[in-house]
Write an enzyme that holds these catalytic residues in place. Structure first.
Site, PDB file in Angstrom:
ATOM      1  N   SER A  44       0.856  -1.192   0.000  1.00 53.79           N
ATOM      2  CA  SER A  44       0.000   0.000   0.000  1.00 53.79           C
ATOM      3  C   SER A  44       0.885   1.232   0.000  1.00 53.79           C
ATOM      4  CB  SER A  44      -0.889   0.009   1.237  1.00 53.79           C
ATOM      5  OG  SER A  44      -1.456   1.301   1.374  1.00 53.79           O
ATOM      6  N   HIS A  56      -1.364  -1.367  -4.167  1.00 51.98           N
ATOM      7  CA  HIS A  56      -2.623  -0.979  -3.520  1.00 51.98           C
ATOM      8  C   HIS A  56      -2.617   0.535  -3.300  1.00 51.98           C
ATOM      9  CE1 HIS A  56      -6.182  -1.872  -1.009  1.00 51.98           C
ATOM     10  NE2 HIS A  56      -5.730  -0.932  -0.193  1.00 51.98           N
ATOM     11  N   MET A  63      -8.957   8.334  -0.224  1.00 48.80           N
ATOM     12  CA  MET A  63      -9.765   8.784   0.927  1.00 48.80           C
ATOM     13  C   MET A  63     -10.257  10.200   0.661  1.00 48.80           C
ATOM     14  SD  MET A  63      -7.432   7.465   4.078  1.00 48.80           S
ATOM     15  CE  MET A  63      -6.604   5.871   4.061  1.00 48.80           C
ATOM     16  N   HIS A  99      -8.559   1.228  -3.873  1.00 49.36           N
ATOM     17  CA  HIS A  99      -9.492   1.051  -2.748  1.00 49.36           C
ATOM     18  C   HIS A  99     -10.193   2.383  -2.512  1.00 49.36           C
ATOM     19  CE1 HIS A  99      -9.697   0.020   1.886  1.00 49.36           C
ATOM     20  NE2 HIS A  99     -10.891   0.212   1.353  1.00 49.36           N
ATOM     21  N   MET A 118     -12.269   4.690  -0.614  1.00 48.73           N
ATOM     22  CA  MET A 118     -12.868   5.055   0.678  1.00 48.73           C
ATOM     23  C   MET A 118     -13.484   6.436   0.509  1.00 48.73           C
ATOM     24  SD  MET A 118      -9.893   3.566   3.162  1.00 48.73           S
ATOM     25  CE  MET A 118      -8.694   3.471   1.839  1.00 48.73           C
ATOM     26  N   MET A 163     -11.632  -5.823   5.633  1.00 46.84           N
ATOM     27  CA  MET A 163     -10.791  -4.870   6.372  1.00 46.84           C
ATOM     28  C   MET A 163     -10.418  -5.500   7.713  1.00 46.84           C
ATOM     29  SD  MET A 163     -10.235  -2.235   4.501  1.00 46.84           S
ATOM     30  CE  MET A 163      -9.213  -1.425   5.745  1.00 46.84           C
ATOM     31  N   ASP A 174      -6.714  -6.294   4.514  1.00 52.18           N
ATOM     32  CA  ASP A 174      -6.089  -4.968   4.484  1.00 52.18           C
ATOM     33  C   ASP A 174      -6.067  -4.383   5.888  1.00 52.18           C
ATOM     34  OD1 ASP A 174      -5.221  -2.422   3.837  1.00 52.18           O
ATOM     35  OD2 ASP A 174      -6.982  -1.895   2.633  1.00 52.18           O
TER      36      ASP A 174
HETATM   37  C1  DX5 Z   1      -6.312   1.688   5.675  1.00 49.90           C
HETATM   38  C2  DX5 Z   1      -5.910   1.344   4.263  1.00 49.90           C
HETATM   39  C3  DX5 Z   1      -4.797   0.389   4.163  1.00 49.90           C
HETATM   40  C4  DX5 Z   1      -3.506   0.822   4.789  1.00 49.90           C
HETATM   41  C5  DX5 Z   1      -2.909  -0.390   5.403  1.00 49.90           C
HETATM   42  O1  DX5 Z   1      -7.440   2.468   5.611  1.00 49.90           O
HETATM   43  O2  DX5 Z   1      -7.023   0.784   3.564  1.00 49.90           O
HETATM   44  O3  DX5 Z   1      -4.584  -0.014   2.809  1.00 49.90           O
HETATM   45  O4  DX5 Z   1      -2.580   1.388   3.910  1.00 49.90           O
HETATM   46  O5  DX5 Z   1      -1.789  -0.003   6.094  1.00 49.90           O
HETATM   47  P1  DX5 Z   1      -1.035  -0.950   7.135  1.00 49.90           P
HETATM   48  O6  DX5 Z   1      -0.548  -2.144   6.365  1.00 49.90           O
HETATM   49  O7  DX5 Z   1       0.062  -0.059   7.604  1.00 49.90           O
HETATM   50  O8  DX5 Z   1      -2.026  -1.316   8.193  1.00 49.90           O
HETATM   51 ZN    ZN Z   2      -6.617  -0.097   1.542  1.00 49.59          ZN
END
Ligand code: DX5
Ligand code: ZN
Length: 236
Positions: A24, A49, A53, A82, A84, A153, A191
Protein backbone atom coordinates in the site's frame (compact mmCIF):
# COMPACT_ATOMS: atom_id res chain seq x y z
CA UNK A 1 -3.67 4.09 -24.13
CA UNK A 2 -2.29 7.42 -22.89
CA UNK A 3 1.18 8.64 -23.81
CA UNK A 4 3.91 7.16 -21.70
CA UNK A 5 1.85 4.26 -20.41
CA UNK A 6 3.81 1.00 -20.28
CA UNK A 7 3.05 -0.93 -23.47
CA UNK A 8 2.46 -4.23 -21.70
CA UNK A 9 0.60 -4.13 -18.44
CA UNK A 10 0.79 -7.29 -16.38
CA UNK A 11 -2.61 -8.88 -16.03
CA UNK A 12 -3.55 -9.43 -12.42
CA UNK A 13 -4.72 -12.97 -12.85
CA UNK A 14 -2.21 -14.17 -15.45
CA UNK A 15 0.35 -15.49 -12.98
CA UNK A 16 -1.14 -18.32 -10.98
CA UNK A 17 0.09 -17.74 -7.46
CA UNK A 18 -0.92 -19.17 -4.19
CA UNK A 19 -0.57 -15.84 -2.41
CA UNK A 20 -0.52 -12.24 -3.57
CA UNK A 21 1.28 -9.44 -1.73
CA UNK A 22 0.04 -5.92 -2.38
CA UNK A 23 2.10 -3.02 -0.99
CA UNK A 24 0.00 0.00 0.00
CA UNK A 25 1.63 3.22 -1.13
CA UNK A 26 -0.13 5.07 1.68
CA UNK A 27 2.93 4.36 3.84
CA UNK A 28 5.49 5.20 1.12
CA UNK A 29 7.75 8.27 1.18
CA UNK A 30 5.91 10.53 -1.27
CA UNK A 31 8.98 12.66 -1.87
CA UNK A 32 10.53 9.56 -3.45
CA UNK A 33 7.40 7.92 -4.81
CA UNK A 34 8.89 6.68 -8.09
CA UNK A 35 11.76 4.96 -6.24
CA UNK A 36 9.43 3.47 -3.65
CA UNK A 37 7.22 1.97 -6.35
CA UNK A 38 10.24 0.65 -8.29
CA UNK A 39 11.59 -1.10 -5.18
CA UNK A 40 8.42 -3.07 -4.48
CA UNK A 41 7.95 -3.86 -8.16
CA UNK A 42 11.51 -5.25 -8.26
CA UNK A 43 10.90 -7.24 -5.08
CA UNK A 44 7.99 -9.10 -6.68
CA UNK A 45 4.87 -7.26 -5.52
CA UNK A 46 1.74 -8.66 -7.15
CA UNK A 47 -0.44 -5.52 -7.13
CA UNK A 48 0.09 -1.92 -6.05
CA UNK A 49 -2.62 -0.98 -3.52
CA UNK A 50 -3.76 2.64 -3.73
CA UNK A 51 -5.93 4.08 -0.94
CA UNK A 52 -8.32 6.83 -2.03
CA UNK A 53 -9.76 8.78 0.93
CA UNK A 54 -12.16 11.70 0.61
CA UNK A 55 -12.24 13.22 4.11
CA UNK A 56 -15.90 12.15 4.47
CA UNK A 57 -16.17 8.37 4.44
CA UNK A 58 -12.94 8.44 6.43
CA UNK A 59 -11.40 11.52 8.08
CA UNK A 60 -8.22 11.62 5.95
CA UNK A 61 -7.71 12.96 2.46
CA UNK A 62 -5.27 11.25 0.11
CA UNK A 63 -5.17 11.43 -3.66
CA UNK A 64 -7.22 11.27 -6.81
CA UNK A 65 -7.03 10.11 -10.41
CA UNK A 66 -4.27 12.58 -11.35
CA UNK A 67 -1.75 10.81 -9.15
CA UNK A 68 -2.94 7.37 -10.28
CA UNK A 69 -2.41 8.43 -13.89
CA UNK A 70 1.11 9.64 -13.08
CA UNK A 71 2.00 6.38 -11.33
CA UNK A 72 0.56 4.44 -14.27
CA UNK A 73 3.33 5.88 -16.45
CA UNK A 74 6.05 4.43 -14.27
CA UNK A 75 4.71 1.08 -13.10
CA UNK A 76 3.48 -2.06 -14.86
CA UNK A 77 1.92 -3.67 -11.78
CA UNK A 78 -1.86 -4.03 -11.64
CA UNK A 79 -3.34 -1.12 -9.67
CA UNK A 80 -5.68 -2.10 -6.88
CA UNK A 81 -7.68 1.05 -6.11
CA UNK A 82 -9.49 1.05 -2.75
CA UNK A 83 -12.23 3.69 -2.82
CA UNK A 84 -12.87 5.06 0.68
CA UNK A 85 -15.23 7.74 -0.61
CA UNK A 86 -18.91 8.50 -0.03
CA UNK A 87 -19.91 8.48 -3.70
CA UNK A 88 -17.76 5.82 -5.35
CA UNK A 89 -19.95 5.45 -8.45
CA UNK A 90 -19.04 9.01 -9.51
CA UNK A 91 -15.39 8.03 -9.58
CA UNK A 92 -15.40 4.68 -11.40
CA UNK A 93 -14.86 6.30 -14.78
CA UNK A 94 -12.12 8.77 -13.69
CA UNK A 95 -10.12 6.02 -11.99
CA UNK A 96 -10.67 3.60 -14.88
CA UNK A 97 -9.34 6.24 -17.28
CA UNK A 98 -6.39 6.93 -14.96
CA UNK A 99 -5.29 3.31 -15.26
CA UNK A 100 -6.84 1.40 -12.35
CA UNK A 101 -7.09 -2.37 -12.89
CA UNK A 102 -9.20 -3.23 -9.85
CA UNK A 103 -11.75 -0.91 -8.25
CA UNK A 104 -12.82 -1.80 -4.73
CA UNK A 105 -16.02 -0.26 -3.38
CA UNK A 106 -17.26 -0.22 0.24
CA UNK A 107 -20.64 -1.87 0.83
CA UNK A 108 -21.40 0.98 3.26
CA UNK A 109 -21.25 3.54 0.43
CA UNK A 110 -23.59 2.06 -2.19
CA UNK A 111 -27.24 0.95 -2.15
CA UNK A 112 -26.41 -2.25 -4.05
CA UNK A 113 -22.86 -3.68 -3.99
CA UNK A 114 -23.64 -6.23 -6.72
CA UNK A 115 -24.82 -3.49 -9.07
CA UNK A 116 -21.69 -1.45 -8.30
CA UNK A 117 -19.54 -4.49 -9.08
CA UNK A 118 -21.32 -5.01 -12.38
CA UNK A 119 -20.72 -1.35 -13.24
CA UNK A 120 -16.99 -1.88 -12.62
CA UNK A 121 -16.88 -5.07 -14.70
CA UNK A 122 -18.75 -3.30 -17.51
CA UNK A 123 -15.69 -1.05 -17.80
CA UNK A 124 -13.45 -4.09 -18.28
CA UNK A 125 -11.97 -3.87 -14.77
CA UNK A 126 -11.90 -6.35 -11.91
CA UNK A 127 -14.54 -5.60 -9.30
CA UNK A 128 -13.86 -5.58 -5.58
CA UNK A 129 -16.17 -5.25 -2.61
CA UNK A 130 -15.16 -4.42 0.94
CA UNK A 131 -16.71 -4.09 4.39
CA UNK A 132 -15.53 -2.20 7.45
CA UNK A 133 -14.85 -4.27 10.60
CA UNK A 134 -18.21 -3.35 12.14
CA UNK A 135 -20.32 -4.19 9.08
CA UNK A 136 -21.95 -7.65 8.98
CA UNK A 137 -19.82 -9.91 6.79
CA UNK A 138 -23.01 -11.06 5.02
CA UNK A 139 -23.00 -7.73 3.16
CA UNK A 140 -19.84 -8.93 1.41
CA UNK A 141 -20.84 -12.58 1.09
CA UNK A 142 -24.11 -11.78 -0.68
CA UNK A 143 -22.21 -9.87 -3.39
CA UNK A 144 -19.69 -12.66 -4.13
CA UNK A 145 -21.31 -13.76 -7.44
CA UNK A 146 -20.34 -10.37 -8.93
CA UNK A 147 -16.96 -9.91 -7.26
CA UNK A 148 -13.41 -10.67 -8.42
CA UNK A 149 -11.98 -9.51 -5.08
CA UNK A 150 -13.58 -9.78 -1.65
CA UNK A 151 -11.73 -7.47 0.74
CA UNK A 152 -12.05 -7.93 4.48
CA UNK A 153 -10.79 -4.87 6.37
CA UNK A 154 -8.66 -6.02 9.28
CA UNK A 155 -8.44 -2.50 10.75
CA UNK A 156 -10.83 0.44 10.75
CA UNK A 157 -10.23 2.13 7.37
CA UNK A 158 -8.62 5.56 7.36
CA UNK A 159 -4.96 5.23 8.20
CA UNK A 160 -1.93 2.98 8.03
CA UNK A 161 0.04 1.48 10.89
CA UNK A 162 -2.86 0.24 13.05
CA UNK A 163 -2.90 -3.16 14.80
CA UNK A 164 -4.68 -6.13 13.18
CA UNK A 165 -8.13 -6.55 14.79
CA UNK A 166 -8.70 -9.77 16.72
CA UNK A 167 -12.19 -10.08 15.24
CA UNK A 168 -10.64 -10.57 11.78
CA UNK A 169 -9.84 -14.31 11.50
CA UNK A 170 -13.47 -15.36 12.06
CA UNK A 171 -14.67 -12.89 9.43
CA UNK A 172 -12.03 -14.05 6.94
CA UNK A 173 -13.00 -17.68 7.58
CA UNK A 174 -16.68 -16.91 6.91
CA UNK A 175 -15.86 -15.38 3.52
CA UNK A 176 -13.49 -18.24 2.66
CA UNK A 177 -16.21 -20.78 3.43
CA UNK A 178 -18.69 -18.94 1.20
CA UNK A 179 -16.22 -18.62 -1.70
CA UNK A 180 -15.32 -22.31 -1.53
CA UNK A 181 -18.89 -23.52 -1.08
CA UNK A 182 -20.01 -21.77 -4.28
CA UNK A 183 -16.72 -22.20 -6.18
CA UNK A 184 -16.37 -18.48 -6.89
CA UNK A 185 -13.27 -17.33 -8.78
CA UNK A 186 -12.62 -14.55 -6.29
CA UNK A 187 -9.53 -13.42 -4.41
CA UNK A 188 -9.86 -13.01 -0.65
CA UNK A 189 -7.86 -9.92 0.20
CA UNK A 190 -7.17 -8.53 3.68
CA UNK A 191 -6.09 -4.97 4.48
CA UNK A 192 -4.68 -3.52 7.68
CA UNK A 193 -2.10 -4.47 10.28
CA UNK A 194 -0.46 -7.13 8.11
CA UNK A 195 3.06 -8.09 9.19
CA UNK A 196 5.01 -11.33 9.43
CA UNK A 197 2.91 -12.73 12.26
CA UNK A 198 -0.53 -11.53 11.16
CA UNK A 199 -0.06 -12.54 7.51
CA UNK A 200 0.26 -16.14 8.67
CA UNK A 201 -2.84 -15.84 10.85
CA UNK A 202 -4.84 -14.30 8.01
CA UNK A 203 -3.68 -17.03 5.60
CA UNK A 204 -4.62 -19.79 8.04
CA UNK A 205 -8.08 -18.21 8.30
CA UNK A 206 -8.39 -18.39 4.50
CA UNK A 207 -7.00 -15.18 2.97
CA UNK A 208 -4.96 -15.53 -0.22
CA UNK A 209 -4.03 -11.88 -0.86
CA UNK A 210 -2.58 -9.30 1.53
CA UNK A 211 -2.24 -5.53 1.57
CA UNK A 212 0.72 -4.29 3.57
CA UNK A 213 1.72 -0.66 4.02
CA UNK A 214 3.60 0.08 7.21
CA UNK A 215 5.36 -3.30 7.45
CA UNK A 216 6.88 -2.84 3.97
CA UNK A 217 7.52 0.88 3.52
CA UNK A 218 8.53 1.66 7.11
CA UNK A 219 11.03 -1.21 7.15
CA UNK A 220 14.70 -0.30 6.70
CA UNK A 221 14.69 -2.51 3.58
CA UNK A 222 11.27 -2.60 1.87
CA UNK A 223 12.42 -5.23 -0.66
CA UNK A 224 13.53 -7.53 2.14
CA UNK A 225 10.36 -6.85 4.11
CA UNK A 226 8.23 -7.87 1.15
CA UNK A 227 10.23 -11.08 0.69
CA UNK A 228 9.96 -11.88 4.40
CA UNK A 229 6.19 -11.44 4.25
CA UNK A 230 6.06 -13.86 1.33
CA UNK A 231 8.23 -16.35 3.20
CA UNK A 232 6.04 -16.03 6.31
CA UNK A 233 2.85 -16.72 4.38
CA UNK A 234 4.40 -19.65 2.49
CA UNK A 235 5.23 -21.19 5.90
CA UNK A 236 1.73 -20.57 7.32
C1 DX5 B 1 -6.31 1.69 5.67
C2 DX5 B 1 -5.91 1.34 4.26
C3 DX5 B 1 -4.80 0.39 4.16
C4 DX5 B 1 -3.51 0.82 4.79
C5 DX5 B 1 -2.91 -0.39 5.40
O1 DX5 B 1 -7.44 2.47 5.61
O2 DX5 B 1 -7.02 0.78 3.56
O3 DX5 B 1 -4.58 -0.01 2.81
O4 DX5 B 1 -2.58 1.39 3.91
O5 DX5 B 1 -1.79 0.00 6.09
P1 DX5 B 1 -1.04 -0.95 7.14
O6 DX5 B 1 -0.55 -2.14 6.36
O7 DX5 B 1 0.06 -0.06 7.60
O8 DX5 B 1 -2.03 -1.32 8.19
ZN1 ZN C 1 -6.62 -0.10 1.54
Amino acid sequence: MTAGEPAVRKDSWSQPRRYRICPSILSADFARLADEIARVERAGADFLHIDIMDGQFVPSLTFGPILVEAMRRLCALPFDVHLMVVEPLRFLEPFARAGADHLIVHAETVPDLRAAARAIRARGLRAGGVVKPGTPIERLVEALPDLDIALVMTVEPGQGGQPFLESSPARIAAVRAAIDAAGHDCLLLVDGGIGEETIARAARAGADSFVAGHSIFHAPDPEGALRRLRAAVERA
